[in-house]
Scaffold this motif. Structure first.
Motif, PDB file in Angstrom:
ATOM      1  N   ALA A  76      51.223  27.659  57.843  1.00 37.71           N
ATOM      2  CA  ALA A  76      50.539  28.537  58.794  1.00 37.71           C
ATOM      3  C   ALA A  76      51.426  29.710  59.208  1.00 37.71           C
ATOM      4  CB  ALA A  76      50.115  27.728  60.028  1.00 37.71           C
ATOM      5  N   MET A  77      52.684  29.432  59.504  1.00 40.86           N
ATOM      6  CA  MET A  77      53.606  30.483  59.915  1.00 40.86           C
ATOM      7  C   MET A  77      53.846  31.474  58.774  1.00 40.86           C
ATOM      8  SD  MET A  77      55.397  31.833  62.284  1.00 40.86           S
ATOM      9  CE  MET A  77      55.646  30.610  63.574  1.00 40.86           C
ATOM     10  N   GLY A  78      54.030  30.952  57.576  1.00 44.46           N
ATOM     11  CA  GLY A  78      54.251  31.833  56.423  1.00 44.46           C
ATOM     12  C   GLY A  78      53.059  32.747  56.159  1.00 44.46           C
ATOM     13  N   ASN A  79      51.845  32.176  56.214  1.00 41.35           N
ATOM     14  CA  ASN A  79      50.636  32.981  55.994  1.00 41.35           C
ATOM     15  C   ASN A  79      50.463  34.039  57.078  1.00 41.35           C
ATOM     16  OD1 ASN A  79      49.941  31.573  53.681  1.00 41.35           O
ATOM     17  ND2 ASN A  79      48.604  30.147  54.758  1.00 41.35           N
ATOM     18  N   THR A  80      50.738  33.666  58.326  1.00 40.59           N
ATOM     19  CA  THR A  80      50.581  34.601  59.444  1.00 40.59           C
ATOM     20  C   THR A  80      51.561  35.750  59.336  1.00 40.59           C
ATOM     21  OG1 THR A  80      49.850  32.777  60.870  1.00 40.59           O
ATOM     22  CG2 THR A  80      50.525  34.808  61.963  1.00 40.59           C
ATOM     23  N   LEU A  81      52.819  35.437  59.046  1.00 44.16           N
ATOM     24  CA  LEU A  81      53.834  36.487  58.918  1.00 44.16           C
ATOM     25  C   LEU A  81      53.555  37.379  57.708  1.00 44.16           C
ATOM     26  CD1 LEU A  81      57.103  34.497  59.775  1.00 44.16           C
ATOM     27  CD2 LEU A  81      55.823  36.074  61.238  1.00 44.16           C
ATOM     28  N   LEU A  82      53.105  36.766  56.598  1.00 45.74           N
ATOM     29  CA  LEU A  82      52.785  37.547  55.404  1.00 45.74           C
ATOM     30  C   LEU A  82      51.618  38.490  55.674  1.00 45.74           C
ATOM     31  CD1 LEU A  82      53.249  38.127  52.383  1.00 45.74           C
ATOM     32  CD2 LEU A  82      51.635  36.266  51.882  1.00 45.74           C
ATOM     33  N   PHE A  83      50.600  37.977  56.354  1.00 46.95           N
ATOM     34  CA  PHE A  83      49.441  38.807  56.679  1.00 46.95           C
ATOM     35  C   PHE A  83      49.852  39.980  57.568  1.00 46.95           C
ATOM     36  CE2 PHE A  83      45.941  40.003  59.463  1.00 46.95           C
ATOM     37  CZ  PHE A  83      44.948  40.285  58.534  1.00 46.95           C
ATOM     38  N   SER A  84      50.633  39.700  58.611  1.00 40.69           N
ATOM     39  CA  SER A  84      51.075  40.777  59.505  1.00 40.69           C
ATOM     40  C   SER A  84      51.959  41.775  58.778  1.00 40.69           C
ATOM     41  CB  SER A  84      51.824  40.190  60.706  1.00 40.69           C
ATOM     42  OG  SER A  84      50.977  39.368  61.480  1.00 40.69           O
ATOM     43  N   ILE A 227      49.935  44.410  65.511  1.00 41.10           N
ATOM     44  CA  ILE A 227      50.508  43.058  65.379  1.00 41.10           C
ATOM     45  C   ILE A 227      49.709  42.063  66.213  1.00 41.10           C
ATOM     46  CG2 ILE A 227      52.509  41.628  65.964  1.00 41.10           C
ATOM     47  CD1 ILE A 227      54.273  43.993  65.183  1.00 41.10           C
ATOM     48  N   ILE A 228      49.394  42.461  67.440  1.00 42.24           N
ATOM     49  CA  ILE A 228      48.589  41.594  68.307  1.00 42.24           C
ATOM     50  C   ILE A 228      47.225  41.325  67.670  1.00 42.24           C
ATOM     51  CG2 ILE A 228      47.438  41.439  70.556  1.00 42.24           C
ATOM     52  CD1 ILE A 228      49.785  43.114  71.678  1.00 42.24           C
ATOM     53  N   ASN A 229      46.601  42.384  67.140  1.00 40.32           N
ATOM     54  CA  ASN A 229      45.296  42.220  66.498  1.00 40.32           C
ATOM     55  C   ASN A 229      45.384  41.386  65.223  1.00 40.32           C
ATOM     56  OD1 ASN A 229      43.874  43.706  68.424  1.00 40.32           O
ATOM     57  ND2 ASN A 229      44.262  45.648  67.386  1.00 40.32           N
ATOM     58  N   SER A 230      46.524  41.472  64.523  1.00 45.63           N
ATOM     59  CA  SER A 230      46.677  40.666  63.308  1.00 45.63           C
ATOM     60  C   SER A 230      46.742  39.181  63.628  1.00 45.63           C
ATOM     61  CB  SER A 230      47.936  41.101  62.537  1.00 45.63           C
ATOM     62  OG  SER A 230      49.124  40.695  63.206  1.00 45.63           O
ATOM     63  N   PHE A 231      47.282  38.831  64.790  1.00 51.11           N
ATOM     64  CA  PHE A 231      47.300  37.434  65.204  1.00 51.11           C
ATOM     65  C   PHE A 231      45.910  36.973  65.653  1.00 51.11           C
ATOM     66  CE2 PHE A 231      51.788  38.010  65.063  1.00 51.11           C
ATOM     67  CZ  PHE A 231      52.340  36.744  64.937  1.00 51.11           C
ATOM     68  N   LYS A 232      45.049  37.928  65.994  1.00 52.67           N
ATOM     69  CA  LYS A 232      43.687  37.588  66.416  1.00 52.67           C
ATOM     70  C   LYS A 232      42.731  37.415  65.246  1.00 52.67           C
ATOM     71  CE  LYS A 232      43.712  40.044  70.860  1.00 52.67           C
ATOM     72  NZ  LYS A 232      43.073  41.171  71.588  1.00 52.67           N
ATOM     73  N   ILE A 233      43.190  37.660  64.017  1.00 52.89           N
ATOM     74  CA  ILE A 233      42.313  37.569  62.850  1.00 52.89           C
ATOM     75  C   ILE A 233      41.798  36.149  62.657  1.00 52.89           C
ATOM     76  CG2 ILE A 233      44.071  37.009  61.118  1.00 52.89           C
ATOM     77  CD1 ILE A 233      41.207  39.585  60.751  1.00 52.89           C
ATOM     78  N   PHE A 234      42.410  35.196  63.362  1.00 57.34           N
ATOM     79  CA  PHE A 234      41.965  33.798  63.308  1.00 57.34           C
ATOM     80  C   PHE A 234      40.478  33.683  63.615  1.00 57.34           C
ATOM     81  CE2 PHE A 234      40.912  30.328  66.261  1.00 57.34           C
ATOM     82  CZ  PHE A 234      40.917  29.266  65.379  1.00 57.34           C
ATOM     83  N   VAL A 246      41.050  27.384  53.000  1.00 56.12           N
ATOM     84  CA  VAL A 246      41.951  27.284  51.867  1.00 56.12           C
ATOM     85  C   VAL A 246      43.367  27.641  52.325  1.00 56.12           C
ATOM     86  CG1 VAL A 246      41.603  29.674  51.147  1.00 56.12           C
ATOM     87  CG2 VAL A 246      42.208  27.965  49.445  1.00 56.12           C
ATOM     88  N   GLY A 247      44.373  27.091  51.632  1.00 54.01           N
ATOM     89  CA  GLY A 247      45.758  27.234  52.078  1.00 54.01           C
ATOM     90  C   GLY A 247      46.203  28.653  52.376  1.00 54.01           C
ATOM     91  N   ALA A 248      45.740  29.633  51.598  1.00 58.07           N
ATOM     92  CA  ALA A 248      46.167  31.027  51.785  1.00 58.07           C
ATOM     93  C   ALA A 248      45.626  31.629  53.078  1.00 58.07           C
ATOM     94  CB  ALA A 248      45.719  31.874  50.601  1.00 58.07           C
ATOM     95  N   LEU A 249      44.593  31.006  53.653  1.00 60.10           N
ATOM     96  CA  LEU A 249      43.984  31.532  54.875  1.00 60.10           C
ATOM     97  C   LEU A 249      44.281  30.678  56.103  1.00 60.10           C
ATOM     98  CD1 LEU A 249      40.438  32.582  53.557  1.00 60.10           C
ATOM     99  CD2 LEU A 249      42.489  33.977  53.801  1.00 60.10           C
ATOM    100  N   TYR A 250      45.149  29.694  55.936  1.00 63.63           N
ATOM    101  CA  TYR A 250      45.492  28.812  57.059  1.00 63.63           C
ATOM    102  C   TYR A 250      46.556  29.486  57.920  1.00 63.63           C
ATOM    103  CZ  TYR A 250      46.510  24.447  59.536  1.00 63.63           C
ATOM    104  OH  TYR A 250      46.668  23.488  60.511  1.00 63.63           O
ATOM    105  N   MET A 251      46.130  29.981  59.085  1.00 64.13           N
ATOM    106  CA  MET A 251      47.005  30.756  59.949  1.00 64.13           C
ATOM    107  C   MET A 251      47.602  29.904  61.073  1.00 64.13           C
ATOM    108  SD  MET A 251      47.012  33.757  58.644  1.00 64.13           S
ATOM    109  CE  MET A 251      46.083  34.704  57.439  1.00 64.13           C
ATOM    110  N   LEU A 252      48.546  30.501  61.785  1.00 60.91           N
ATOM    111  CA  LEU A 252      49.219  29.793  62.872  1.00 60.91           C
ATOM    112  C   LEU A 252      48.230  29.361  63.943  1.00 60.91           C
ATOM    113  CD1 LEU A 252      51.902  28.851  64.041  1.00 60.91           C
ATOM    114  CD2 LEU A 252      52.206  31.115  65.040  1.00 60.91           C
TER     115      LEU A 252
END
Length: 300
Positions: A76-84, A227-234, A246-252
């Motif tokens: 989750a952390m890796g996907n979130t940081l990669l997305f941001s 950055i704040i909005n990227s964390f809201k993509i959940f 799916v694993g690639a979309l599993y966020m923090l």
């Protein structure tokens, strides 16, 4: 001398009353911040050092070790940081380019600006519905792909979903950032631009030497906002794919939401602390970079 002392005393009393009135008006806001932000955050820190909220046994850093070594958390952390790391620079750079394009005086400037702002008026549920129609297995995009001889793609059930979410994020946030940069470009001193033109600088050189320096505070602001909005993509991912995508979309936020649903408040609190620390470090670095490149503007 007496008059001066009396005048000073009157001014001091006046300033004292003004501070008291200002403090009185600020009190509700301060109380609200303490009650709804600071106090809950302190409770989160407290829970992160307990084994569970019932027995409340102090376990030190055990929760931090368990969470950081948890595979679901690392994914989750890796996907979130990669997305941001991908989405935030993209939305900032594209917003600057669009702002420069509209600032150049192209036709239908007002209409184009309104079009880019339209996504802000669309509710999240409607946005998700649009993306489902487009990227469903039997949706519009796959229909176009198959018509041209390609194979349909499981956009939302494969790693390709990462590109779908990035496109959704850009579509939703690009217009607002663009308007902010348009306002910042309007504040660039014309004298500085004219001097650069007299020195023979072209448009690209003027942008990097003059305009970019004055845009640095806005770049910092829009980057933090993005950055704040990227964390809201959940929210969008959750409505598109549910609790366990799916694993690639599993966020923090998926990890935190699932630990909350299972009652693991100590893990939830610990994950929130990690998220907060990362945000502090990233935003601190951004402030440092902006201060380094924008200090000459502040001194002018």
């Amino acid at each position: 001398m007496k008059r001066k002392l009396q005048k000073t005393k009157v001014q001091w009393n006046k300033e004292k009353r003004q501070r008291a009135v200002s403090g009185l008006f600020l009190t509700p806001s301060i109380v609200g911040v303490l009650l709804f932000f600071v106090l809950p955050f302190l409770v989160v820190i407290y829970y992160s050092f307990l084994n569970n909220p019932i027995s409340k046994e102090f376990v030190g850093l055990e929760n931090y070790v368990n969470v950081i070594t948890n595979n679901a958390f690392k994914t989750a952390m890796g996907n979130t940081l990669l997305f941001s790391a991908i989405a935030v620079p993209l939305v900032v750079i594209l917003a600057i380019l669009l702002a420069l394009l509209l600032d150049s005086g192209i036709p239908a400037r007002t209409q184009l600006r309104s079009c880019f702002l339209t996504p802000l008026m669309v509710p999240t549920a409607s946005i998700v519905l649009i993306w489902q129609v487009l990227f469903d297995y039997k949706g519009v995009i796959n229909a176009i792909v198959t018509r041209h001889g390609g194979d349909p793609v499981e956009w939302l059930k494969s790693s390709a979903g990462f590109l779908v979410i990035i496109s959704l994020f850009l579509w939703k946030n690009l217009g607002y950032n663009m308007v902010l940069f348009l306002a910042a470009l309007g504040n660039v001193p014309k004298d500085a631009v004219e001097v650069a033109q007299l020195d023979g600088a072209g448009k690209i050189k003027i942008f990097f030497i003059v305009k970019l320096r004055y845009l640095s505070p806005m770049i910092l602001f829009t980057s933090i906002l993005s950055i704040i909005n990227s964390f809201k993509i959940f929210r969008e991912i959750y409505m598109l794919t549910g609790d366990y995508p799916v694993g690639a979309l599993y966020m923090l936020q998926h990890y935190m939401n699932n630990t909350f649903a299972s009652g693991d408040y100590q893990k939830l609190s610990t994950a929130a602390i990690y998220m907060c620390l990362i945000m502090i470090v990233v935003i601190g670095i951004m402030f440092g970079v902006e201060h380094h490149f924008g200090k000459d503007i502040e001194e002018e």
